[in-house]
Write an enzyme that holds these catalytic residues in place. Sequence first.
Site, PDB file in Angstrom:
ATOM      1  N   HIS A   1      26.011  -6.799  72.767  1.00 22.00           N
ATOM      2  CA  HIS A   1      26.710  -6.205  71.629  1.00 22.00           C
ATOM      3  C   HIS A   1      27.534  -4.992  72.061  1.00 22.00           C
ATOM      4  CE1 HIS A   1      26.484  -7.187  67.242  1.00 22.00           C
ATOM      5  NE2 HIS A   1      27.168  -6.057  67.149  1.00 22.00           N
TER       6      HIS A   1
ATOM      7  N   LYS B   1      25.526 -16.000  70.051  1.00 21.77           N
ATOM      8  CA  LYS B   1      26.018 -14.769  70.677  1.00 21.77           C
ATOM      9  C   LYS B   1      24.921 -13.708  70.687  1.00 21.77           C
ATOM     10  CE  LYS B   1      29.753 -11.335  70.357  1.00 21.77           C
ATOM     11  NZ  LYS B   1      28.949 -10.106  70.147  1.00 21.77           N
TER      12      LYS B   1
ATOM     13  N   GLN C   1      32.631 -15.734  63.128  1.00 18.95           N
ATOM     14  CA  GLN C   1      31.352 -15.139  63.535  1.00 18.95           C
ATOM     15  C   GLN C   1      30.531 -14.841  62.300  1.00 18.95           C
ATOM     16  OE1 GLN C   1      30.837 -11.553  62.921  1.00 18.95           O
ATOM     17  NE2 GLN C   1      28.720 -11.641  63.615  1.00 18.95           N
TER      18      GLN C   1
ATOM     19  N   ARG D   1      25.880  -1.587  71.916  1.00 22.65           N
ATOM     20  CA  ARG D   1      25.758  -0.969  70.596  1.00 22.65           C
ATOM     21  C   ARG D   1      24.406  -1.245  69.946  1.00 22.65           C
ATOM     22  NH1 ARG D   1      30.707   0.448  68.421  1.00 22.65           N
ATOM     23  NH2 ARG D   1      30.274  -0.224  66.287  1.00 22.65           N
TER      24      ARG D   1
ATOM     25  N   ARG E   1      23.288   4.624  66.468  1.00 23.37           N
ATOM     26  CA  ARG E   1      24.540   5.066  67.075  1.00 23.37           C
ATOM     27  C   ARG E   1      24.774   6.528  66.698  1.00 23.37           C
ATOM     28  NH1 ARG E   1      27.405  -0.574  65.116  1.00 23.37           N
ATOM     29  NH2 ARG E   1      25.890  -1.918  66.206  1.00 23.37           N
TER      30      ARG E   1
ATOM     31  N   TYR F   1      33.698   4.936  66.105  1.00 32.06           N
ATOM     32  CA  TYR F   1      33.057   3.679  65.722  1.00 32.06           C
ATOM     33  C   TYR F   1      33.415   2.574  66.713  1.00 32.06           C
ATOM     34  CZ  TYR F   1      32.189  -0.647  63.159  1.00 32.06           C
ATOM     35  OH  TYR F   1      31.778  -1.903  62.802  1.00 32.06           O
TER      36      TYR F   1
END
Length: 380
Positions: free
Chosen positions: A275, A251, A127, A278, A164, A24
């Site tokens: 990212h 971001k 965030q 990702r 992913r 992960y």
Amino acid sequence: MIIASTTDFREAARRRLPRFLFDYIDGGAFAEKTLRDNVTDLADIALRQRVLRDVSNLSLETELFGETTALPVALAPIGLGGMSARRGEVQVARAAHAANIPYILSTVSVCSMQEVVDGGGRPIWFQLYVLKDRAFMKDALERAMALGVTRLVFTVDMPVPGSRYRDPHSGMSGPWSGARRMVQAAFKPDWAVDVGLRGHPHDLGNISAYRGKATGLADYIGWLGQNFDPSISWSDLEWIRDLWKGDIIIKGVLDPEDARDALRFGATGLVVSNHGGRQLDGAVSTACALPAIADAVGDDLTVLVDGGVRTGLDVVRMLALGAKGVLLGRAYIYALASGGEAGVTRLLSMIEAEMRVAMALTGVKSINEITREVLARPLD
């Protein structure tokens, strides 16, 4: 094992963590090309070596959003950081406080904002994702302001989660994932005792505080999938701009026109980011995207960057490409997973030492002197 680099921290983390957690942290989207490009494109940035420049007195201090920091570095938001070490986000916050650099807490942290502020010793940056549940977003913003948080890092590059491939194979998701994670944990006894037994509660602290009940790892993937909002646009963020009284840092910017939109929106900063590779595999690396974005906004926005940064030399490269500050992500989470707070502290000391070497050998004495003049080749 001997730890001399981020690569060593990565190997130590691989040995200590169950596979589902390591993959992960370590993995990216699809074939992971952008993840690799972040590293290789940055490593290809050549610097001018200079001599006889009297670099006996170097300063690494800088100013980010009116705050003096010891390094032009911040620790990026990473989901589930508290699963890498016991109450991991609190340990990271303490290390960042000791190093006098910012730490950005993720929406999907294990430890809540309250716990991290209470245990970390200084205000954090927070965030936030764009989510369908606007009530949660409002609640999170109000909690952050009540805790003295003055900088909001608003992640906008995740209207839908990236694909992913590692996660179904590792047990992070997919059939029998819970049982597979338990079996993996049994073969990692150090982690199982430190985090599995002694690290409770294993939930998403900020979300649980809002929902009034535990939101555990089993709920994590499903909650994200249900709450990310593909309909979001700049106009939908206006209520956040009106509610939030501090700095807003956007971001997930890779395109100069999006950077200009962030400026028009009223942001005070942005993070050039894909990212960590990702999300959209095949997206441009951050090292390649950064110069045009820095040129597009000039000094009107504070430009930060992440992606592929593994060394102090990489930090200097990103500054030379136009960033005012650099976010560390995988580098520090590997260190946390393998050595807790002490590991993060050691990683930051290594980054500082490597920056000093890079600055001395390029003949610059302060962060402000790290400009494109340091590059060995002009940008295309």
